[in-house]
Enzyme design. Structure first.
Site, PDB file in Angstrom:
ATOM      1  N   GLY A   6       0.838  -1.189   0.000  1.00  0.00           N
ATOM      2  CA  GLY A   6       0.000   0.000   0.000  1.00  0.00           C
ATOM      3  C   GLY A   6       0.873   1.238   0.000  1.00  0.00           C
ATOM      4  N   VAL A  10      -0.364   6.597   4.389  1.00  0.00           N
ATOM      5  CA  VAL A  10       0.143   5.910   5.578  1.00  0.00           C
ATOM      6  C   VAL A  10       1.368   5.074   5.243  1.00  0.00           C
ATOM      7  CG1 VAL A  10      -0.363   4.176   7.350  1.00  0.00           C
ATOM      8  CG2 VAL A  10      -2.082   5.889   6.758  1.00  0.00           C
ATOM      9  N   GLY A  11       1.290   4.324   4.147  1.00  0.00           N
ATOM     10  CA  GLY A  11       2.415   3.473   3.760  1.00  0.00           C
ATOM     11  C   GLY A  11       3.676   4.262   3.485  1.00  0.00           C
ATOM     12  N   ASP A  31       2.255  -1.915  -4.543  1.00  0.00           N
ATOM     13  CA  ASP A  31       0.936  -1.339  -4.775  1.00  0.00           C
ATOM     14  C   ASP A  31       0.413  -1.846  -6.114  1.00  0.00           C
ATOM     15  OD1 ASP A  31      -0.582   1.257  -3.354  1.00  0.00           O
ATOM     16  OD2 ASP A  31      -1.198   0.871  -5.423  1.00  0.00           O
ATOM     17  N   ASN A  93     -13.054  -3.832   2.199  1.00  0.00           N
ATOM     18  CA  ASN A  93     -11.691  -4.036   2.679  1.00  0.00           C
ATOM     19  C   ASN A  93     -11.415  -5.475   3.084  1.00  0.00           C
ATOM     20  OD1 ASN A  93     -10.736  -1.509   2.147  1.00  0.00           O
ATOM     21  ND2 ASN A  93     -10.986  -0.719   4.215  1.00  0.00           N
ATOM     22  N   ASN A 118      -8.836  -0.621   7.924  1.00  0.00           N
ATOM     23  CA  ASN A 118     -10.049  -0.498   8.743  1.00  0.00           C
ATOM     24  C   ASN A 118     -11.247  -1.220   8.126  1.00  0.00           C
ATOM     25  OD1 ASN A 118      -9.261   1.068  11.017  1.00  0.00           O
ATOM     26  ND2 ASN A 118      -9.090   2.859   9.702  1.00  0.00           N
ATOM     27  N   HIS A 173     -10.731  -0.785  18.033  1.00  0.00           N
ATOM     28  CA  HIS A 173     -10.234   0.450  17.428  1.00  0.00           C
ATOM     29  C   HIS A 173     -11.390   1.042  16.638  1.00  0.00           C
ATOM     30  CE1 HIS A 173      -7.701   3.425  15.594  1.00  0.00           C
ATOM     31  NE2 HIS A 173      -7.965   2.983  14.384  1.00  0.00           N
TER      32      HIS A 173
END
Length: 309
Positions: A6, A10-11, A31, A93, A118, A173
């Protein structure tokens, strides 16, 4: 070799911070978007050259290139948009995570997997099932970020450094996670004794809503906080630090829970989860914890069975 699957915000944040921390001399970016990981890797290599780092970044669109990775960070998945709950991300996801998990099982069967996708706890369960790995080697990233946010907001109230606070956050979370001020300490003194009831309420609310607040302000979710947290977890694995931190792992009897991943304190080292630490909870805290467990159970139950094989 560290692999990051990814190449989004974030990655790439995680890749940069891990490089600055010199956690490995090779970091692979994977990716599905053609050119994206290659371009990011090239840019990071220029950064590495400028800073004099002995770190090589490599970009690829092929899962076969993860072979030989001892640590795999999974940040792939649909992003959380303003107003969207983590639960709404579940089905899309779950498919992505299951596919990645099967590729990891095929090409890097001895690796440790840390994921951020998530809804985090449910996706940790999907990854655990898809890889068939022991629960010690499939870890959901969340608690380091949540605990860091708790320390940040509490420190602002107290006028001290966040580094002085040892924070505890438990449960799911998401909307049902709960910080535990009675078990979060400043040199042995719990936050519940340092802050007023009203201040504690504000700190807890700010912690729980922090991610949504970032998304609301700038239109996309957090990346630097997660990137830093992932680097801390990667450091614990790569340097066998045996570090105590918060993460989502599949419980196997701890807290009276079995086969459900939730945020709990763990010891993390080269082999993955070395130990799950059981925090003594009050009856009220126990009830909140079990509410989080039930919320995760419902999410897991809604995952299509085909993604759990």
């Amino acid at each position: 070799m560290i692999t990051i699957i990814g190449s989004g915000r974030v990655g790439t944040a995680a890749a940069v911070i891990m490089g600055l921390m010199k956690l490995d001399n090779k970091i692979l970016l994977i990716d599905i978007v053609k050119g994206l990981p290659q371009g990011e890797a090239l840019d990071m290599n220029h950064m590495s050259s400028i800073l004099g780092l002995d770190v090589e970044y490599v970009g690829s669109n092929e899962y076969k290139d993860i072979e030989g990775s001892d640590l795999i960070i999974v940040t792939a998945g649909l992003p959380r948009k303003p107003g969207m709950t983590r639960e709404q991300l579940l089905e899309a996801n779950a498919k992505i995570v299951a596919e990645i998990g099967r590729e990891i099982k095929k090409y890097a069967p001895d690796s440790i997997v840390i994921l951020t996708t998530n809804p985090l706890d449910a996706m940790t369960y999907v990854m655990w099932k898809a890889t068939g790995f022991p629960r010690e080697r499939v870890i959901g990233f969340s608690g380091v970020l949540d605990a860091g946010r708790l320390a940040f907001y509490a420190a602002k109230k107290l006028g001290i450094s966040p580094a002085s606070i040892l924070p505890i956050v438990l449960g799911q979370h998401g909307e049902s996670m709960f910080p535990v001020p009675s078990k979060s300490y400043v040199h042995g003194v719990p936050l519940s004794k340092l802050l007023t009831e009203e201040q504690l309420k504000e700190v807890v609310e700010e912690t729980v809503k922090a991610g949504a607040r970032i998304t609301e302000l700038r239109g996309f979710s957090s990346n630097w906080g997660p990137g830093a947290g992932l680097a801390i977890m990667a450091e614990a694995v790569k340097r066998d630090a045996k570090r105590a931190l918060i993460a989502s792992v599949v419980l196997q009897g701890e807290y009276g829970v079995r086969d459900v991943p939730v945020e709990v304190p763990i010891i993390l080292g080269r082999s993955g989860v070395v130990k799950v630490l059981e925090v003594e909870l009050t009856e009220e805290e126990r009830q909140k914890f079990m509410q989080s467990v039930e919320a995760v159970k419902k999410l897991v139950a809604s995952v299509p069975p085909s993604y759990l094989q």
